[in-house]
Motif scaffolding. Structure first.
Motif, PDB file in Angstrom:
ATOM      1  N   ASP A 151      14.477 -41.762  -8.557  1.00  0.00           N
ATOM      2  CA  ASP A 151      13.744 -43.016  -8.758  1.00  0.00           C
ATOM      3  C   ASP A 151      12.235 -42.780  -8.804  1.00  0.00           C
ATOM      4  N   GLY A 152      11.846 -41.686  -9.444  1.00  0.00           N
ATOM      5  CA  GLY A 152      10.438 -41.382  -9.635  1.00  0.00           C
ATOM      6  C   GLY A 152       9.748 -40.732  -8.453  1.00  0.00           C
ATOM      7  N   LYS A 153      10.468 -40.551  -7.347  1.00  0.00           N
ATOM      8  CA  LYS A 153       9.857 -39.960  -6.152  1.00  0.00           C
ATOM      9  C   LYS A 153      10.152 -38.467  -6.104  1.00  0.00           C
ATOM     10  N   ALA A 154       9.104 -37.652  -6.031  1.00  0.00           N
ATOM     11  CA  ALA A 154       9.270 -36.203  -5.966  1.00  0.00           C
ATOM     12  C   ALA A 154       9.986 -35.798  -4.680  1.00  0.00           C
ATOM     13  N   LEU A 155      10.861 -34.795  -4.775  1.00  0.00           N
ATOM     14  CA  LEU A 155      11.704 -34.411  -3.644  1.00  0.00           C
ATOM     15  C   LEU A 155      11.132 -33.269  -2.815  1.00  0.00           C
ATOM     16  N   GLN A 156      10.089 -32.638  -3.301  1.00  0.00           N
ATOM     17  CA  GLN A 156       9.538 -31.485  -2.596  1.00  0.00           C
ATOM     18  C   GLN A 156       9.202 -31.829  -1.147  1.00  0.00           C
ATOM     19  N   GLY A 157       9.816 -31.101  -0.214  1.00  0.00           N
ATOM     20  CA  GLY A 157       9.505 -31.255   1.197  1.00  0.00           C
ATOM     21  C   GLY A 157      10.234 -32.371   1.908  1.00  0.00           C
ATOM     22  N   ILE A 158      11.087 -33.125   1.216  1.00  0.00           N
ATOM     23  CA  ILE A 158      11.779 -34.246   1.866  1.00  0.00           C
ATOM     24  C   ILE A 158      12.947 -33.773   2.723  1.00  0.00           C
ATOM     25  N   GLY A 159      13.649 -32.743   2.280  1.00  0.00           N
ATOM     26  CA  GLY A 159      14.801 -32.256   3.034  1.00  0.00           C
ATOM     27  C   GLY A 159      16.106 -32.659   2.372  1.00  0.00           C
ATOM     28  N   LEU A 160      17.117 -31.779   2.508  1.00  0.00           N
ATOM     29  CA  LEU A 160      18.381 -31.967   1.803  1.00  0.00           C
ATOM     30  C   LEU A 160      19.072 -33.273   2.160  1.00  0.00           C
ATOM     31  N   GLN A 161      19.269 -33.536   3.447  1.00  0.00           N
ATOM     32  CA  GLN A 161      20.043 -34.709   3.835  1.00  0.00           C
ATOM     33  C   GLN A 161      19.361 -36.005   3.402  1.00  0.00           C
ATOM     34  N   LYS A 162      18.042 -36.055   3.512  1.00  0.00           N
ATOM     35  CA  LYS A 162      17.322 -37.271   3.125  1.00  0.00           C
ATOM     36  C   LYS A 162      17.399 -37.505   1.624  1.00  0.00           C
ATOM     37  N   THR A 163      17.372 -36.425   0.832  1.00  0.00           N
ATOM     38  CA  THR A 163      17.494 -36.603  -0.613  1.00  0.00           C
ATOM     39  C   THR A 163      18.895 -37.057  -0.987  1.00  0.00           C
ATOM     40  N   VAL A 164      19.898 -36.557  -0.260  1.00  0.00           N
ATOM     41  CA  VAL A 164      21.271 -37.032  -0.489  1.00  0.00           C
ATOM     42  C   VAL A 164      21.364 -38.517  -0.159  1.00  0.00           C
ATOM     43  N   ASP A 165      20.727 -38.924   0.938  1.00  0.00           N
ATOM     44  CA  ASP A 165      20.724 -40.339   1.314  1.00  0.00           C
ATOM     45  C   ASP A 165      20.085 -41.202   0.223  1.00  0.00           C
ATOM     46  N   MET A 166      19.052 -40.672  -0.452  1.00  0.00           N
ATOM     47  CA  MET A 166      18.380 -41.433  -1.502  1.00  0.00           C
ATOM     48  C   MET A 166      19.313 -41.714  -2.681  1.00  0.00           C
ATOM     49  N   MET A 167      20.288 -40.840  -2.900  1.00  0.00           N
ATOM     50  CA  MET A 167      21.219 -41.060  -4.010  1.00  0.00           C
ATOM     51  C   MET A 167      22.322 -42.021  -3.633  1.00  0.00           C
ATOM     52  N   ARG A 168      22.554 -42.205  -2.355  1.00  0.00           N
ATOM     53  CA  ARG A 168      23.565 -43.151  -1.914  1.00  0.00           C
ATOM     54  C   ARG A 168      22.976 -44.554  -1.878  1.00  0.00           C
ATOM     55  N   GLY A 169      23.850 -45.546  -1.906  1.00  0.00           N
ATOM     56  CA  GLY A 169      23.386 -46.923  -1.854  1.00  0.00           C
ATOM     57  C   GLY A 169      24.516 -47.883  -2.142  1.00  0.00           C
ATOM     58  N   LYS A 170      24.176 -49.132  -2.255  1.00  0.00           N
ATOM     59  CA  LYS A 170      25.174 -50.173  -2.476  1.00  0.00           C
ATOM     60  C   LYS A 170      25.828 -49.977  -3.842  1.00  0.00           C
ATOM     61  N   PRO A 171      27.174 -50.018  -3.894  1.00  0.00           N
ATOM     62  CA  PRO A 171      27.857 -49.896  -5.186  1.00  0.00           C
ATOM     63  C   PRO A 171      27.350 -50.933  -6.179  1.00  0.00           C
ATOM     64  N   GLY A 172      27.156 -50.513  -7.423  1.00  0.00           N
ATOM     65  CA  GLY A 172      26.655 -51.396  -8.461  1.00  0.00           C
ATOM     66  C   GLY A 172      25.160 -51.289  -8.691  1.00  0.00           C
ATOM     67  N   THR A 173      24.437 -50.713  -7.721  1.00  0.00           N
ATOM     68  CA  THR A 173      23.003 -50.507  -7.908  1.00  0.00           C
ATOM     69  C   THR A 173      22.764 -49.214  -8.682  1.00  0.00           C
ATOM     70  N   GLN A 174      21.578 -49.103  -9.254  1.00  0.00           N
ATOM     71  CA  GLN A 174      21.291 -47.954 -10.102  1.00  0.00           C
ATOM     72  C   GLN A 174      20.286 -47.006  -9.453  1.00  0.00           C
ATOM     73  N   VAL A 175      20.366 -45.758  -9.844  1.00  0.00           N
ATOM     74  CA  VAL A 175      19.418 -44.746  -9.401  1.00  0.00           C
ATOM     75  C   VAL A 175      19.116 -43.844 -10.587  1.00  0.00           C
ATOM     76  N   THR A 176      17.840 -43.480 -10.731  1.00  0.00           N
ATOM     77  CA  THR A 176      17.429 -42.629 -11.849  1.00  0.00           C
ATOM     78  C   THR A 176      17.092 -41.235 -11.346  1.00  0.00           C
ATOM     79  N   LEU A 177      17.726 -40.235 -11.945  1.00  0.00           N
ATOM     80  CA  LEU A 177      17.488 -38.842 -11.599  1.00  0.00           C
ATOM     81  C   LEU A 177      16.636 -38.189 -12.689  1.00  0.00           C
ATOM     82  N   THR A 178      15.608 -37.468 -12.256  1.00  0.00           N
ATOM     83  CA  THR A 178      14.823 -36.652 -13.182  1.00  0.00           C
ATOM     84  C   THR A 178      15.294 -35.214 -13.021  1.00  0.00           C
ATOM     85  N   ILE A 179      15.785 -34.639 -14.096  1.00  0.00           N
ATOM     86  CA  ILE A 179      16.463 -33.343 -14.050  1.00  0.00           C
ATOM     87  C   ILE A 179      15.762 -32.338 -14.948  1.00  0.00           C
ATOM     88  N   LEU A 180      15.625 -31.120 -14.437  1.00  0.00           N
ATOM     89  CA  LEU A 180      15.215 -29.988 -15.263  1.00  0.00           C
ATOM     90  C   LEU A 180      16.455 -29.154 -15.524  1.00  0.00           C
TER      91      LEU A 180
END
Length: 483
Positions: free
Chosen positions: A146-175
């Protein structure tokens, strides 16, 4: 990637046994006792004094006031994460969430990831999930959510960012390797109901089973699938292909049961660690539900953890021919130790070994028959796929099996790699992505590896590389491990 864990408790400073739930890849695991060596129980007073000094300096001088809880959580997290990529401190919330992902129904995107240098790398998307349908691929590097850089956030917190209420959207920026521009994928979160085992007949009397991950009931479902295929083949299958490509792992017990489905006897896997409690052995009890019919196991760089245990057992016990690319190489055991604050410590305590004594850790499983792309760009992309051995701080087991090579190499026909641009999982996925997810209708026309595997099962000649030339050869199904 959440690896094999065993849950322990520590009342009054003594490790006590809590459970016998075993898993690898996605959840909780087995029990043990007498965890620490007696000569390791001394208290490093000088280092603790330094830690206390740093704590006071930060608390008094940092530009923004910060809480004691935040500082101590950070100190604990840093201490544990410095050990290896799979050891971690879990807050009470993270510990609770970790325990809900093994029953085949959980919220999220259906993607298996691991942390590396502060960002996420994709091990594999799970069949039929939003991640798979949107075109997420093994080896993708997720740099923003969702536009937020992941550097330094930590694995579990980034996984939490991808989780959420079913039906809501999340945008991944991928290289993605060999693509110049970032890819933006918008996925719709869903309750992930994973059907881990699916099956079909590839040809008269030749069966196909696809396992997308290992859940609690996967072993039983695999046996049922074999029985159904046998029934369809009027009581006698001539051969079976077990597809574990892009299978990120899961429950260890299910992996052991799955291997046991095809073995009458023999060692399946064993572990070795510093303490006697870390040493385990799992053996087959039979019967072989396939009655000795030949098997081929398909793997690739997205096959990890429990998938590697199954593959290693069937290969080393000479029960199956393994075909594809070297697997991921996740072969360490994590012990999950509940803490008094409701959180937990996930600590690497042992390594896995195949029946032939080969370490899975950082090595992976080498196929008997390697499939190599002819297209140089595709070959480079395969080489760039994430492996356990590339993770920062990874454990590397000394292993006499590290020089194992495939017995045969097949070069796949040249084809251009697909380019992916921004799209959403709420719309229609590409035909290729949908067909890849639909393992009930395997496409022999597009799946070259599957087509060649069937040809080998049917004892047909296939194009094998010999001294720079392609030679038609019948590959024997009873192949030694090459060690």
């Amino acid at each position: 990637m959440i690896p094999l864990n065993r849950i322990l408790s520590r009342p009054a400073g003594t490790w006590l046994k809590l459970s016998v739930v075993l898993m690898l890849g996605l959840g909780s695991s087995y029990a043990g006792s007498a965890y620490a060596d007696a000569d390791q129980n001394h208290i490093p007073l000088e280092q603790i004094q330094t830690l206390s000094q740093v704590f006071e300096i930060v608390k008094s001088n940092y530009v923004d006031p910060t809480s004691d809880k935040k500082l101590m959580t950070g100190a604990i997290s840093g201490m544990v994460s410095a050990l290896d990529p799979h050891s971690a401190y879990l807050t009470p919330k993270e510990f609770k969430e970790m325990q809900v992902v093994t029953d085949g129904k959980f919220g999220g995107l259906g993607i298996e990831v691991t942390g590396d240098h502060g960002v996420l790398k994709v091990v594999a998307p799970i069949d039929g999930t939003p991640a798979a349908k949107a075109g997420v691929e093994p080896g993708d590097l997720i740099v923003k959510i969702d536009g937020k850089a992941l550097q330094g956030i930590g694995l579990q917190k980034t996984v939490d960012m991808m989780r959420g209420k079913p039906g809501t959207q999340v945008t991944l920026t991928i290289l993605r390797p060999h693509q110049n521009q970032p890819i933006h994928l918008t996925l719709t979160r869903a309750i992930i109901k994973v059907q881990s085992v699916r099956s079909a007949m590839l040809a008269p009397d030749y069966g196909y089973i696809r396992i997308s991950q290992f859940q609690e009931n996967t072993g039983r479902k695999t046996r049922q699938a074999v029985e159904q295929l046998e029934k369809t083949a009027h009581g006698h299958l001539k051969g079976l292909i077990l597809d574990l490509r892009n299978n990120p792992g899961g429950v260890l017990g299910a992996g052991v049961e799955t291997a046991d489905t095809f073995l009458n006897k023999g060692l399946i896997v064993y572990t070795k660690g510093r303490t006697p409690d870390s040493d385990m052995r799992f053996t087959a009890h039979g019967p072989d539900y396939l009655h000795g019919a030949p098997m081929i196991v398909l793997i690739n760089g997205g096959s990890a953890s429990a998938a590697e245990i199954v593959t290693g057992a069937l290969k080393d016990d000479h029960r199956a021919l393994v075909m594809g690319q070297r697997s991921f190489g996740k072969g360490s055991v994590q012990t999950v130790i509940p803490l008094s604050n409701g959180g937990a410590l996930k600590l690497t305590t042992a390594l896995y070994y195949t029946p032939a004594g080969c370490s899975i850790q950082s090595q992976g499983i080498v196929p008997n028959v390697e499939i190599q792309p002819a297209n140089p760009q595709l070959r480079a992309m395969d080489e760039d796929l994430l492996k356990e051995s590339e993770l920062q701080g990874v454990l590397k087991a000394p292993d006499t099996c590290s020089k194992v090579k495939p017995q045969y190499t097949i070069t796949a026909p040249a084809s251009k790699p697909a380019l992916v641009t921004a799209k959403t999982s709420s719309g229609s996925a590409s035909e290729e992505a949908m067909e890849a997810a639909s393992v009930l209708k395997p496409n022999l026309g597009k799946d070259y590896v599957l087509r060649e595997a069937l040809a080998i099962l049917e004892k047909q000649a296939v194009p094998v590389d010999e001294n720079g030339h392609s030679v038609q050869e019948v590959i024997p199904l009873s192949v030694a491990s090459g060690q």
